[in-house]
Write an enzyme that holds these catalytic residues in place. Sequence first.
Site, PDB file in Angstrom:
ATOM      1  N   HIS A 249    -109.376 -85.189  39.381  1.00 39.67           N
ATOM      2  CA  HIS A 249    -108.303 -84.575  38.595  1.00 39.67           C
ATOM      3  C   HIS A 249    -106.987 -84.958  39.263  1.00 39.67           C
ATOM      4  CE1 HIS A 249    -105.802 -81.603  36.628  1.00 39.67           C
ATOM      5  NE2 HIS A 249    -106.809 -81.234  35.857  1.00 39.67           N
ATOM      6  N   ARG A 269     -98.851 -79.742  32.475  1.00 35.01           N
ATOM      7  CA  ARG A 269     -98.299 -80.926  31.801  1.00 35.01           C
ATOM      8  C   ARG A 269     -98.303 -80.746  30.290  1.00 35.01           C
ATOM      9  NH1 ARG A 269    -102.077 -84.898  33.525  1.00 35.01           N
ATOM     10  NH2 ARG A 269    -103.156 -83.216  34.606  1.00 35.01           N
TER      11      ARG A 269
END
Length: 636
Positions: A249, A269
């Site tokens: 990740h 995000r």
Amino acid sequence: MTEIERHSYDVVVIGAGGSGLRAAIEARLQGKKTAVISKSLFGKAHTVMAEGGAAAAMGNVNPNDNWKVHFRDTMRGGKFLNNWRMAELHAKEAPDRIWELEHWGALFDRTKDGKISQRNFGGHEYPRLAHVGDRTGLELIRTLQQKVVALQQEDHRDHGDYEAYLKVWPETTITRLLVKGGKIAGAFGYVRETGKFVVFEAPAVVLATGGIGKSFKVTSNSWEYTGDGHALALLAGATLLNMEFVQFHPTGMVWPPSVKGILVTESVRGDRGILLNSEGRRFMFDYIPEVFKEKYATTEEEADRWYDDPDNNRRPPELLPRDEVARAINAEVKAGRGSPHGGVFLTVVGRMPGGAEEIKRRLPAMHHQFKELADVDITKEPMEVGPTCHYVMGGVEVDPDTAAAVVPGLFAAGECSGGMHGSNRLGGNSLSDLLVFGRRAGLGAAEYVDSLGDDRPVPDQEEIDYAVAEALAPFERKGGESPYAVHADLQQTMNDLVGIIRTEKELQLALEKLEELRARAAKVSVEGGKGYNPAWHLALDLRNMLLVSECIAKAALERTESRGGHTREDYPQMSPEWRKVNLICRLVGKADDPRVEIKRQEMEPMREDLLALFDVEELKKYMTPEELPAGMRAAA
Ligand code: FAD
């Protein structure tokens, strides 16, 4: 003589995360006497840690969304190595599984007009993740547990016993599957609190044990992720698929050292967060790969407009699939443009119209996590983030429709199964995968039990004796090394040599080191009693982590291309020839000292109606000309 408890069930589900609970509920709904076994406390599975949400093309926020778009996104995210039938079933069935959860009491965040709200995530064309703030997994598990309790209430009403058809075995670890005549006959394990051994006789076992992250030093995963289901399947004669694909990740915490690896959800995000290097540059614009060029914004202005007007602008490159973002961060740090603690900056400061209050409302867990663990207020300061081992795309090879493994009676669902996510999983696709294939595994197991009639395999005493001896061996050995030392060296080896960027030389070195670690693990010894003895537990888990690590390293060495979660510095390109190939792991050699063997297996060609969902120009980027259907070949 060692005391062993024995219990008999129709279906035994190993794992009480989202996939295990959904499988168990289904098996019970099919009238099967079912056990759910969990090595952690009931309710404490990885699923509970899931933050961002569950992906399902319900079209609540953007009506253009539907299963076909979700299918396309999933295949693109996995770089077309996905088992396309699984991706199809997942995209088609995920909305029903989410509505079902709501029906069972899940309280999702809502849109203004009262529908289940959906948020943006990397690689998903439309807002698609059903969520509950950034604590979605908690609500998912709470709802499934509530359903388990509701079914137990029904059983009490009808049979006078809450556990007549569905019993939870918390803090019980399975160490061996029992196989008779090539078919599943049960499972063997121990109760963590007492150390007492238990045999579960059952013709069908569903593996739902989650992932493998604890083989790596920097990981978002917690102590349970020691690859048990993967190893149990191998040891029972089943096969694993594409183990080289491990997802790093892009955004784990990098500071302070005690929390390195803890996840920073992608929702940051999705909710306008941007990545910056030490020069303050929004660097993701420099890392849009050729295959995604048309779909991502090339200027900051367009990227920022996309949040409010997604139909007329392209997505910000911060929302590229995870493998792309993780590699980009890695490259920035390597180029000397990293943050003070070896990551990059992720910031939401000044990015949300509602300011600090909106940040706290949309990202409550992240606000709390950074304040408590790093003394950083994310409403005022950037976060420092870097890649962390997060998810394994490889797993037990299963039939897409029934979740059946190659050993009759064995099923697998959730993170421990393979195929669905290809070479890289899109965020949010795991929670929906658990529900879709958890249900299918429960159904598959129930149907298999019915097909057996009274002809059920019964475990051999010899096999049970072997499992007991294996479990007790660390106590029998005196003066050996501590399992903690071997585990620490394994994690360092995997991090340094089989991590985000790989080379032939390093992978070969990793295999040599794994061989040494295997010899050391065979000699570890533990002291004390069997009740709550973590060193003993770890000594037993080492076997699983070593087997899984060997699979990852061998498959990574074999696959001489870069794709999704597997990046070879010496073979940086994605190869259309390799796209057709699955790598299958199985055990060969002596039963007490097995070796991992890797075989190549040609993928089944995608059905033409599914191929037709893509533009031929896009398919050409992934496939060999012979793979395209005749009509498309002509167009190409
Ligand atoms: P788990 O939920 O981990 O359950 C595994 C179970 O198996 C546990 O009960 C464990 O105790 C048990 N077990 C293991 N070994 C044994 C054994 N030998 N004997 C008995 N029991 C055993 N995915 C998304 O889609 N959206 C997200 O927003 C998201 N956020 C995430 C955030 C974090 C921090 C992490 C770590 C993951 C996230 N993921 C997300 C991924 C997702 O949460 C997991 O992939 C998923 O929950 C795995 O579910 P599972 O049912 O396969 O396994």
